[in-house]
Design a protein around this motif. Structure first.
Motif, PDB file in Angstrom:
ATOM      1  N   VAL A 144      56.151  64.648  12.052  1.00  0.00           N
ATOM      2  CA  VAL A 144      55.668  63.538  11.230  1.00  0.00           C
ATOM      3  C   VAL A 144      56.300  63.643   9.853  1.00  0.00           C
ATOM      4  O   VAL A 144      56.953  64.642   9.538  1.00  0.00           O
ATOM      5  CB  VAL A 144      54.127  63.553  11.124  1.00  0.00           C
ATOM      6  N   THR A 145      56.110  62.615   9.019  1.00  0.00           N
ATOM      7  CA  THR A 145      56.745  62.625   7.696  1.00  0.00           C
ATOM      8  C   THR A 145      55.764  62.479   6.537  1.00  0.00           C
ATOM      9  O   THR A 145      56.101  62.799   5.398  1.00  0.00           O
ATOM     10  CB  THR A 145      57.778  61.485   7.587  1.00  0.00           C
ATOM     11  N   ARG A 161      53.628  76.985  17.288  1.00  0.00           N
ATOM     12  CA  ARG A 161      54.420  77.318  16.098  1.00  0.00           C
ATOM     13  C   ARG A 161      54.436  76.104  15.162  1.00  0.00           C
ATOM     14  O   ARG A 161      54.490  74.952  15.606  1.00  0.00           O
ATOM     15  CB  ARG A 161      55.848  77.712  16.465  1.00  0.00           C
ATOM     16  N   GLY A 162      54.344  76.356  13.874  1.00  0.00           N
ATOM     17  CA  GLY A 162      54.388  75.282  12.886  1.00  0.00           C
ATOM     18  C   GLY A 162      53.053  74.624  12.619  1.00  0.00           C
ATOM     19  O   GLY A 162      53.018  73.526  12.058  1.00  0.00           O
ATOM     20  N   ALA A 163      51.941  75.255  12.999  1.00  0.00           N
ATOM     21  CA  ALA A 163      50.629  74.665  12.740  1.00  0.00           C
ATOM     22  C   ALA A 163      50.444  74.469  11.236  1.00  0.00           C
ATOM     23  O   ALA A 163      50.742  75.362  10.438  1.00  0.00           O
ATOM     24  CB  ALA A 163      49.529  75.559  13.290  1.00  0.00           C
ATOM     25  N   GLY A 164      49.964  73.298  10.852  1.00  0.00           N
ATOM     26  CA  GLY A 164      49.779  72.982   9.445  1.00  0.00           C
ATOM     27  C   GLY A 164      51.033  72.476   8.765  1.00  0.00           C
ATOM     28  O   GLY A 164      51.042  72.266   7.556  1.00  0.00           O
ATOM     29  N   GLN A 165      52.105  72.255   9.539  1.00  0.00           N
ATOM     30  CA  GLN A 165      53.368  71.774   8.991  1.00  0.00           C
ATOM     31  C   GLN A 165      53.671  70.363   9.509  1.00  0.00           C
ATOM     32  O   GLN A 165      52.921  69.806  10.307  1.00  0.00           O
ATOM     33  CB  GLN A 165      54.500  72.736   9.379  1.00  0.00           C
ATOM     34  N   GLN A 166      54.805  69.818   9.077  1.00  0.00           N
ATOM     35  CA  GLN A 166      55.190  68.488   9.533  1.00  0.00           C
ATOM     36  C   GLN A 166      55.798  68.512  10.932  1.00  0.00           C
ATOM     37  O   GLN A 166      55.855  67.473  11.591  1.00  0.00           O
ATOM     38  CB  GLN A 166      56.174  67.851   8.549  1.00  0.00           C
TER      39      GLN A 166
END
Length: 489
Positions: A144-145, A161-166
């Motif tokens: 998402v952006t 992987r990348g939880a809490g990131q875009q």
């Protein structure tokens, strides 16, 4: 925790029903941010004596209780409020708001529309899934952006992987586990905007899909409490508004005709005469404007003072007859999604004018668009054989007050203007016209030597247009509305 459990159960109901028995562990830091569809009227219980600025507190006022306990008919109020809200929902509903999930065939499953989140809030993204042939590892990626991705609960055997990131990736050696985990994927809005959308890129290997999440505040209802349980109490629902200039004799005839049929309906008069006269009477408000401020400025003033659900606009040289049935107009607006309904104006010759027009805008490149105005209408209005749907109607119409205020009238247009309002309303107002509701129009057939000085002065103001005024009309269409061409029949 019980609320969270119920929300997760509700959000995980999809075509992968066989995955419901797969256990999960709630991720409290994410799940507590989710909206549960209910709100509580609760503030800080302890009021400190020190200044509020030093110890900010949350206050809450129970409007439901405060309003109803002071009303003599609370059940009647609740009934009217529920009916008004039901009507508001019917008018504001769009098929584009419906949640639609595209079942996996690519092999991705995802929502194609109907996903919404409030600004800076968190939701579970509904309908995510994957259907693939057996393999050693199943994996998906989301990007998402304007927000971040996370999970409201974790499922054993799934790597995140990348939880809490875009960008977030999920993988598992077991497809049911992965699909169970996808039921708990969340989106959090992190960039405030009152009305926008984020694009979600969702993929697995070479398969890619894109869908949108609407980000915005919901439309706040504007409901009107008529104070009456009668179905169509015109006096409680409608205010009559008009603008007058140099025609006090016609205005007095109009007011007298209104009182003959609707003695208690409120009338609002905007007046920009150079030497105003007193205009008074029961249920009548007379507002004096600076001299010659004009037609649309007067409309703005008059409509701004309306507090009823509907406003009836008419010219000051109209007059009510036995066929001016405001109840019919109210019924049309109450039973349909129309925002405005026009009637017919009966001239002294017996001709009935409705000024029904349709409009369309055609893209025209860098120089602007083309506006096409055509006489006629789109189709009949269901349930009302004498009514049709159009884009513009004559200067005798009833409209939802809040919608009229939202469009407004361009005060640059002082001496003449009508179609300009409907151009500004294009795409905002749902307009109809009913030929069986009529109003009389004072005769304009008059020998020149019989005209009074005020009538001659009115004609000079009304019909003589200077080059500068003509340019204003052109500028409204060309610059403000960005039209390079306008056609009509």
């Amino acid at each position: 925790r019980g609320h969270i459990e119920e929300l997760l159960k509700k959000s995980s109901k999809d075509v992968f029903s066989s995955n419901h028995d797969i256990p999960y562990l709630i991720k409290e830091s994410v799940a507590r941010r989710l909206a549960y569809g209910t709100c509580e009227c609760q503030g800080d219980g302890i009021r400190l004596p020190l200044p509020h600025i030093l110890f900010p507190q949350v206050w809450a006022h129970n409007l439901h209780q405060a309003y109803l306990e002071s009303d003599s008919d609370p059940e009647g109020v609740k009934g009217r409020r529920a009916k008004e809200y039901s009507s508001f929902q019917r008018r504001s509903y769009s098929p584009g708001d419906l949640l639609i999930v595209a079942e996996a065939s690519s092999p991705l499953q995802y929502p194609t529309q109907g996903v919404e989140v409030r600004p800076m809030k968190t939701i579970i993204i509904p309908g995510l899934g994957l259907k693939q042939d057996p393999r050693s590892t199943y994996a998906v990626n989301l990007t998402v952006t304007m927000g971040t991705l996370d999970v409201a609960a974790t499922v054993g055997g799934v790597f995140i992987r990348g939880a809490g990131q875009q960008t977030m990736g999920l993988s598992s050696s077991t497809l049911p586990q992965l699909n169970r985990q996808l039921q708990f994927v969340t989106y959090t809005s992190t960039q405030f905007h009152p009305r926008t959308a984020d694009t979600v890129q969702y993929g697995s290997g070479p398969h890619q899909a894109v869908f949108t999440i609407k980000v915005g505040h919901p439309a706040t209802p504007k409901l009107y409490n008529s104070g009456s349980n009668e179905e169509y109490n015109v006096s409680a629902l409608v205010t009559i508004a008009t603008k007058t200039f140099l025609r006090y004799d016609k205005l007095e005839e109009l007011i007298a005709s209104v009182r003959r049929y609707y003695p208690a309906v409120r009338i609002v008069v905007a007046d920009d005469n150079e030497k105003p006269r007193a205009v008074s009477g029961p249920h009548l408000d007379h507002y004096i404007m600076p001299f010659g401020k004009g037609w649309f400025a007067g409309r703005n003033l008059a409509v701004s003072q309306v507090t009823t659900k509907y406003v009836l606009w008419l010219d000051d040289d109209f007059f009510f007859t036995e066929n001016t049935k405001l109840e019919k107009m109210v019924e049309v607006l109450e039973k349909t999604t129309l925002d405005m309904v026009g009637g017919a104006v009966r001239e002294v010759t017996g001709y009935h004018a409705t000024y029904r027009h349709t409009m369309s805008v055609e893209e025209g490149g860098p120089d602007g668009a083309c506006l096409h105005v055509r006489q006629g209408f789109y189709h009949k209005l269901d349930g009302f054989p004498d009514c049709v749907v159009a884009d513009a109607v004559i200067n005798f119409f009833m409209a939802r007050t809040d919608k009229m205020l939202r469009v407004g009238f361009d005060p640059q247009l002082a001496r003449r203007g009508h179609l300009e309002f409907f151009v500004d309303a294009l795409g905002l107002l749902h307009v109809g016209s009913c030929s069986d509701v009529t109003i009389g129009h004072a005769s304009k057939i008059q020998l020149p030597w019989t005209k009074s000085e005020s009538e001659k002065t009115y004609e000079r103001f009304r019909y003589s247009v200077s080059a500068g005024e003509g340019r204003v009309h052109t500028e409204v269409y060309y610059f403000k509305n960005r039209f390079k061409c306008m056609s009509s029949n």
